[in-house]
Design an enzyme around this catalytic site. Structure first.
Site, PDB file in Angstrom:
ATOM      1  N   LYS A 171       0.867  -1.173   0.000  1.00  0.00           N
ATOM      2  CA  LYS A 171       0.000   0.000   0.000  1.00  0.00           C
ATOM      3  C   LYS A 171       0.901   1.219   0.000  1.00  0.00           C
ATOM      4  O   LYS A 171       1.418   1.642   1.038  1.00  0.00           O
ATOM      5  CB  LYS A 171      -0.915   0.060   1.218  1.00  0.00           C
ATOM      6  CG  LYS A 171      -1.994   1.162   1.071  1.00  0.00           C
ATOM      7  CD  LYS A 171      -2.350   1.855   2.376  1.00  0.00           C
ATOM      8  CE  LYS A 171      -1.435   2.984   2.737  1.00  0.00           C
ATOM      9  NZ  LYS A 171      -1.528   4.185   1.830  1.00  0.00           N
ATOM     10  N   GLU A 246      10.139   1.759  10.459  1.00  0.00           N
ATOM     11  CA  GLU A 246      11.106   2.871  10.398  1.00  0.00           C
ATOM     12  C   GLU A 246      10.280   4.132  10.521  1.00  0.00           C
ATOM     13  O   GLU A 246       9.512   4.471   9.631  1.00  0.00           O
ATOM     14  CB  GLU A 246      11.898   2.812   9.080  1.00  0.00           C
ATOM     15  CG  GLU A 246      13.082   3.758   9.057  1.00  0.00           C
ATOM     16  CD  GLU A 246      12.747   5.080   8.395  1.00  0.00           C
ATOM     17  OE1 GLU A 246      12.596   6.065   9.162  1.00  0.00           O
ATOM     18  OE2 GLU A 246      12.642   5.140   7.165  1.00  0.00           O
ATOM     19  N   CYS A 281      13.508  11.592   7.281  1.00  0.00           N
ATOM     20  CA  CYS A 281      13.356  11.210   8.684  1.00  0.00           C
ATOM     21  C   CYS A 281      14.669  11.268   9.448  1.00  0.00           C
ATOM     22  O   CYS A 281      14.678  11.433  10.671  1.00  0.00           O
ATOM     23  CB  CYS A 281      12.752   9.808   8.773  1.00  0.00           C
ATOM     24  SG  CYS A 281      13.562   8.614   7.704  1.00  0.00           S
ATOM     25  N   GLU A 380       9.118  16.391  15.476  1.00  0.00           N
ATOM     26  CA  GLU A 380       9.611  16.298  14.107  1.00  0.00           C
ATOM     27  C   GLU A 380       8.822  17.266  13.233  1.00  0.00           C
ATOM     28  O   GLU A 380       7.607  17.151  13.098  1.00  0.00           O
ATOM     29  CB  GLU A 380       9.466  14.867  13.584  1.00  0.00           C
ATOM     30  CG  GLU A 380      10.070  14.665  12.217  1.00  0.00           C
ATOM     31  CD  GLU A 380      10.002  13.217  11.756  1.00  0.00           C
ATOM     32  OE1 GLU A 380      10.963  12.739  11.147  1.00  0.00           O
ATOM     33  OE2 GLU A 380       8.972  12.565  12.017  1.00  0.00           O
TER      34      GLU A 380
END
Length: 468
Positions: A171, A246, A281, A380
């Site tokens: 997906k 992750e 990231c 973040e």
């Protein structure tokens, strides 16, 4: 306009099981519709999983030579679609075409090539004492991938899974889905057996959830936010499947006093933070500099931000737009919060770059005098926003670096032996010393809220294997 109102299941493009629901894909540089995709549901996931489950009966027992030949063919066909993949990524998520060709599309070749070379040298059987230890494919792997480095995160899952002998259902992100559709075409043309690779587009809470909780999915591999990763893990827990994640990061970049070239280190660190419009990231978003070098570091970072060009992905600009409206609005809000909480804005800000009235563009932004209790230091941002923080002692720098819920990456710049000693004290899955490059064979993943398990190379293949 690109249109794909079908899913790739059991080796062919098929219509959704139920009534067609579609989503417009937006070009973030123009805010105009770039394409349209179908949105799947639980029934489409069921069809894809059943296809993968049936295909595993044969593919799970394929030989190493068969899988190696398949990967070789994938590399060949991928190369033929290379430019189209790069151009598609630029159009759907905004990466400058130069970056798309040099890095975004290149990662696909890199991960499939690494999977091939690792497979050729991997020992699936080994005798230890009186036992024969076998590594066998885990089965059906569900994969959910994001929009920031789309083909990278797809290929670093699909390549190792194929090498291990697994079948899979992907997906991809609905924000940048067409590179995944192109990869499905690559795999089809390369002769991947029916059912081994399946693709269903859709929303995470619908398609992703159905995939995560499916009893015939043996493993979930997820890349994305920590919040969404928790949801995947919770949905997967009911069937006790393996979950590899992750997730987010808030990586520190410690610049030591014995750094050989302060200006080069600060410029490189800031540039890395801004790369891909800050949508990485593992970006070094917290720059830690000693009181001795702080003012000079701020000066260099400001100059770097002000000289970083932003504009049309098809032009000669270093940064393109943010990939989607929701993320753009989040970044602007975080910059506003940084100002409100007392950080000193020294470059960039909430105004769009000159000449970028249309599109989700953000100026490279630098905050000085940031403390680790501020929101911009803790959360973040996922945009081109650098936080510069001052430390008095090396011990304080290490403490600040580790004072975060995340642990994906860390950066240290200084005299080599000294920098490695400091890096060893940072709780993160990847430490970069003096800007050194990390190859595709090195394991990638994090500590703490940055995830579980590792991807890439040997570790990526072993994530997809069971031990007997």
């Amino acid at each position: 306009m690109k249109v794909c109102e079908e899913f790739y299941i059991n080796g062919e493009w098929v219509k959704p099981v139920n009534d067609l629901k579609t989503l417009d894909v937006i070009n973030p540089a123009t805010e105009e519709v770039f394409g349209r995709i179908a949105l799947g549901d639980k029934d489409d996931v069921d069809a894809a999983v059943e296809s993968a489950y049936a295909a595993f009966e044969s593919f799970g027992y394929s030989s190493v030579d068969e899988r190696a030949s398949l990967l070789e063919k994938i590399l060949e066909v991928y190369q033929g679609k290379y430019d189209e993949i790069a151009e598609t990524i630029s159009a759907e998520m905004g990466a400058p075409i130069g970056l798309s060709k040099a890095a975004q599309a290149a990662t696909g070749l890199g991960h499939f090539g690494t999977a091939l070379e690792t497979l050729k040298n991997y020992k699936f059987e080994e005798v230890k004492g009186s036992a024969l230890i076998r590594k066998e494919p885990i089965g059906v792997v569900g994969m959910i991938t994001p929009w920031n480095w789309p083909i990278n995160q797809i290929s670093c899952k699909v390549g190792p899974a194929l090498a291990a002998g697994c079948t899979m259902v992907l997906k991809p992100t609905e924000i940048a889905p067409f590179n995944a559709i192109l990869l499905a075409e690559v795999l089809h043309e390369a002769g991947v057996p029916k059912g081994v690779f399946n693709l269903v587009n859709g929303y995470g809470p619908i398609v992703g959830a159905a995939l995560s909780e499916h009893e015939k999915v043996d493993m979930m591999s997820f890349t994305g936010s920590t919040r969404a990763g928790i949801a995947v893990a919770q949905a997967s827990a009911t069937t006790v499947k393996r979950v590899q994640q992750e997730l987010g990061g808030k990586s520190a970049n410690i610049i030591l006093d014995d750094v050989p070239d302060l200006e080069k280190s600060v410029k490189g660190g800031a540039g890395h933070c801004f790369l891909n419009s800050g949508q990485s990231c593992n970006a070094p978003t917290r720059m830690l500099v000693s009181a001795n070098n702080y003012d000079k570091a701020v000066e260099v970072a400001v100059a770097t931000a002000n000289s970083t060009t932003v504009g049309d992905p098809n032009g000669e600009f270093r940064l393109g737009p943010i990939a989607n409206k929701a993320q753009y609005e989040k970044i602007i809000k975080m910059i506003e919060i940084g100002i409100e909480e007392g950080a000193r804005l020294v470059a960039g800000g909430v105004e769009k770059p000159e000449g970028c009235d249309k599109g989700y563009y953000v100026r490279p932004t630098v905050f000085a005098d940031v403390t680790n209790d501020m929101t911009i230091a803790k959360e973040e941002i996922f945009g081109p926003v650098l936080c510069i923080m001052k430390y008095e002692t090396e011990e304080e720098a290490i403490e600040i670096a580790n004072d975060t819920e995340y642990g994906l990456a860390g950066y240290v710049q200084g005299e080599l032996t000294h920098a490695i000693e400091v890096g060893n004290q940072i709780r993160a899955g990847q430490i970069t010393i003096n800007g050194g490059a990390r190859g595709n064979a090195a394991p990638f993943g994090g500590y703490k809220a940055s995830g579980n398990g590792r991807e890439h190379g040997l570790h990526g293949i072993e994530e997809c294997l069971e031990t007997k």
